[in-house]
Scaffold this motif. Structure first.
Motif, mmCIF file in Angstrom:
data_model
loop_
_atom_site.group_PDB
_atom_site.id
_atom_site.type_symbol
_atom_site.label_atom_id
_atom_site.label_comp_id
_atom_site.label_asym_id
_atom_site.label_seq_id
_atom_site.Cartn_x
_atom_site.Cartn_y
_atom_site.Cartn_z
ATOM 1 N N SER A 84 -36.378 13.805 -16.565
ATOM 2 C CA SER A 84 -35.251 14.688 -17.516
ATOM 3 C C SER A 84 -34.799 13.766 -18.713
ATOM 4 N N GLY A 85 -35.419 12.554 -18.669
ATOM 5 C CA GLY A 85 -35.109 11.867 -19.984
ATOM 6 C C GLY A 85 -35.846 12.498 -21.211
ATOM 7 N N ASN A 86 -37.111 13.313 -20.750
ATOM 8 C CA ASN A 86 -37.801 13.977 -21.731
ATOM 9 C C ASN A 86 -37.230 15.448 -22.131
ATOM 10 N N VAL A 87 -36.078 15.749 -21.621
ATOM 11 C CA VAL A 87 -35.604 17.103 -21.958
ATOM 12 C C VAL A 87 -34.290 17.080 -22.779
ATOM 13 N N THR A 88 -34.327 17.955 -23.959
ATOM 14 C CA THR A 88 -33.180 18.006 -24.597
ATOM 15 C C THR A 88 -32.691 19.594 -24.694
ATOM 16 N N ILE A 89 -31.386 19.628 -24.879
ATOM 17 C CA ILE A 89 -30.928 20.805 -24.723
ATOM 18 C C ILE A 89 -30.422 21.087 -26.109
ATOM 19 N N VAL A 90 -30.878 22.187 -26.725
ATOM 20 C CA VAL A 90 -30.471 22.522 -28.097
ATOM 21 C C VAL A 90 -30.102 24.055 -28.113
ATOM 22 N N LEU A 93 -35.795 21.832 -24.191
ATOM 23 C CA LEU A 93 -36.987 21.388 -24.669
ATOM 24 C C LEU A 93 -37.519 20.306 -23.801
ATOM 25 N N TYR A 94 -38.765 20.527 -23.394
ATOM 26 C CA TYR A 94 -39.362 19.402 -22.578
ATOM 27 C C TYR A 94 -40.406 18.948 -23.382
ATOM 28 N N ASN A 95 -40.263 17.497 -24.083
ATOM 29 C CA ASN A 95 -41.302 16.978 -24.972
ATOM 30 C C ASN A 95 -41.652 17.877 -26.297
ATOM 31 N N GLY A 96 -40.392 18.465 -26.463
ATOM 32 C CA GLY A 96 -40.378 19.515 -27.874
ATOM 33 C C GLY A 96 -40.787 21.018 -27.374
ATOM 34 N N GLU A 97 -41.374 21.060 -26.274
ATOM 35 C CA GLU A 97 -41.931 22.490 -25.787
ATOM 36 C C GLU A 97 -40.663 23.412 -25.177
ATOM 37 N N PRO A 98 -40.209 24.491 -25.584
ATOM 38 C CA PRO A 98 -39.110 25.275 -25.017
ATOM 39 C C PRO A 98 -39.408 25.852 -23.483
ATOM 40 N N LYS A 103 -11.895 40.236 -16.285
ATOM 41 C CA LYS A 103 -10.786 39.048 -15.762
ATOM 42 C C LYS A 103 -11.429 37.812 -16.088
ATOM 43 N N TYR A 104 -12.777 37.684 -16.274
ATOM 44 C CA TYR A 104 -13.386 36.341 -16.832
ATOM 45 C C TYR A 104 -13.801 36.163 -17.824
ATOM 46 N N ASP A 105 -14.012 34.814 -18.201
ATOM 47 C CA ASP A 105 -14.207 34.523 -19.784
ATOM 48 C C ASP A 105 -15.535 34.700 -20.327
ATOM 49 N N TYR A 106 -16.740 33.974 -19.394
ATOM 50 C CA TYR A 106 -17.887 34.025 -20.121
ATOM 51 C C TYR A 106 -18.833 34.205 -18.586
ATOM 52 N N GLU A 107 -20.054 34.855 -19.002
ATOM 53 C CA GLU A 107 -21.002 34.911 -17.962
ATOM 54 C C GLU A 107 -22.147 33.943 -18.136
ATOM 55 N N LEU A 108 -22.513 33.222 -17.198
ATOM 56 C CA LEU A 108 -23.644 32.431 -17.354
ATOM 57 C C LEU A 108 -24.849 33.347 -16.645
ATOM 58 N N ALA A 109 -25.706 33.699 -17.786
ATOM 59 C CA ALA A 109 -26.921 34.560 -17.563
ATOM 60 C C ALA A 109 -28.144 34.156 -18.032
ATOM 61 N N LYS A 110 -29.131 35.154 -17.785
ATOM 62 C CA LYS A 110 -30.552 34.923 -18.171
ATOM 63 C C LYS A 110 -31.102 33.267 -18.206
ATOM 64 N N MET A 111 -30.907 32.654 -17.047
ATOM 65 C CA MET A 111 -31.267 31.326 -16.886
ATOM 66 C C MET A 111 -32.748 31.223 -16.381
ATOM 67 N N ALA A 112 -33.559 30.877 -16.981
ATOM 68 C CA ALA A 112 -35.011 30.642 -16.636
ATOM 69 C C ALA A 112 -35.700 29.442 -17.016
ATOM 70 N N VAL A 113 -36.541 29.124 -16.039
ATOM 71 C CA VAL A 113 -37.356 27.670 -16.392
ATOM 72 C C VAL A 113 -38.886 28.050 -15.831
ATOM 73 N N SER A 114 -39.675 27.767 -16.798
ATOM 74 C CA SER A 114 -41.259 27.829 -16.618
ATOM 75 C C SER A 114 -41.613 27.196 -15.280
ATOM 76 N N PRO A 115 -42.608 27.712 -14.487
ATOM 77 C CA PRO A 115 -42.965 27.227 -13.445
ATOM 78 C C PRO A 115 -43.507 25.733 -13.448
ATOM 79 N N LYS A 116 -44.210 25.677 -14.885
ATOM 80 C CA LYS A 116 -44.902 24.002 -15.009
ATOM 81 C C LYS A 116 -43.925 23.207 -15.304
ATOM 82 N N ALA A 117 -42.402 23.487 -15.341
ATOM 83 C CA ALA A 117 -41.533 22.644 -15.844
ATOM 84 C C ALA A 117 -40.614 22.344 -14.443
#
Length: 317
Positions: free
Chosen positions: A162-168, A218-223, A236-250
């Protein structure tokens, strides 16, 4: 032994195996010293039966912490030696009971002096050591019973990777990844729906221009991971957390959790009081992640998705 000095604790298993072999070799010689024809691996079974009661293989295995096949093999070897016999349980003909023979019972009497001398020898070693080995083993057994070594290594692997992961924040260059990662998992488990096409074909118009945000891992720069915060209107709610997806290889690199925590922090920065999501209970890893992030099940909200069979909410304030 220089290898163990060089490797240190990562060679724990190998060092313990050598330590055990040393004890086992001495144990075989100790039995000979007392004119007892016994293999060290038989001892746990022998000791349980030496207390007098006949037992099934299952009950012996449970008492000594061995597998049923292992105990069955040992009992077979002891039977060939003439130390145990097997008979039908008179109260339940479906079960066989194991007991010591007369020859086995004779060993019970002979071995008492060995017990006493061995115990004093071990106490002598203990008196010369700084640490209590027996207590240390008990502590390790307890801790590994709570969480085994494999699980602990998996956790450390996740932390390191996870130290190689950057959220942008989303950029146009990540559009293909946002769409393809979501299409991949949706198509694997379900079918693409109208609401999916709206969000994935036009993220700028459907999500970003309406006050929402998209985060990219980004994992080592790859999305390799994405998720969206969709600004909810007429809700009645503010935001929806949606469209979360992670590559099988990650998968296994903690990316889902890092994306989720980043999305929650972003929602807080935006002043949101509630964060809502929809999912499907078939997606057990995703549901486990949402529970870990603090989401709780809610119900009764209209949904544009046929596949949605669970709704969850996180209170941010």
């Amino acid at each position: 032994m220089e290898l163990f000095k060089e490797l240190g604790k990562v060679a724990l298993g190998s060092k313990l195996r050598l330590f055990t072999e040393m004890f086992t070799n001495d144990a075989a010689r100790i039995y000979s010293l007392y004119n007892i024809d016994m293999q060290p691996k038989w001892f746990p079974v022998f000791y349980v039966l030496s207390k007098g009661a006949s037992k099934t293989i299952t009950s012996i295995a449970k008492e000594i912490g061995h597998s049923h096949p292992s105990v069955s093999t040992i009992v077979g070897e002891m039977a060939k030696k003439g130390y145990v016999f097997e008979a039908k349980d008179t109260s339940d003909g479906r079960r066989n009971l194991i007991a010591l023979t007369e020859a086995g019972a004779e060993i019970t009497a002979k071995i008492q002096d060995q017990y006493a001398d061995l115990n004093r020898a071990i106490e002598d070693i203990s008196s010369q050591t700084t640490y209590d080995l027996w207590k240390a083993i008990e502590e390790w057994e307890y801790l590994l019973g709570q969480k085994n070594l494999l699980r602990r290594v998996e956790e450390q692997k996740k932390l390191r990777e996870s130290g190689n992961v950057t959220i942008v924040a989303f950029k146009p260059e990540y559009y293909d990844a946002f769409r393809s990662l979501n299409v991949e998992w949706i198509s694997e488990y379900f079918k693409m729906e109208e609401a999916d096409y709206k969000a994935l074909d036009n993220p700028q118009e459907y999500i970003l221009d309406n006050g929402g945000h998209i985060l990219v891992a980004l994992y080592n720069g790859e999305p390799l991971g994405v998720c969206a915060l969709i600004k909810l209107k007429d809700s009645k709610y503010d935001y929806e957390l949606a469209k979360m997806a992670v590559s099988p290889k990650a998968q296994g690199k903690n990316i889902g959790y890092l994306l989720g925590t980043a999305a929650i922090e972003k929602a807080r920065q935006l002043g949101a009081a509630t964060l809502y999501l929809e999912s499907n209970t078939k997606l057990k890893p995703a549901i486990n992640l949402y529970n870990k992030l603090g989401f709780k099940k809610v119900a009764g909200n209209p949904t544009p998705y046929e596949r949605a069979d669970i709704q969850m909410l996180l209170e941010l304030k």
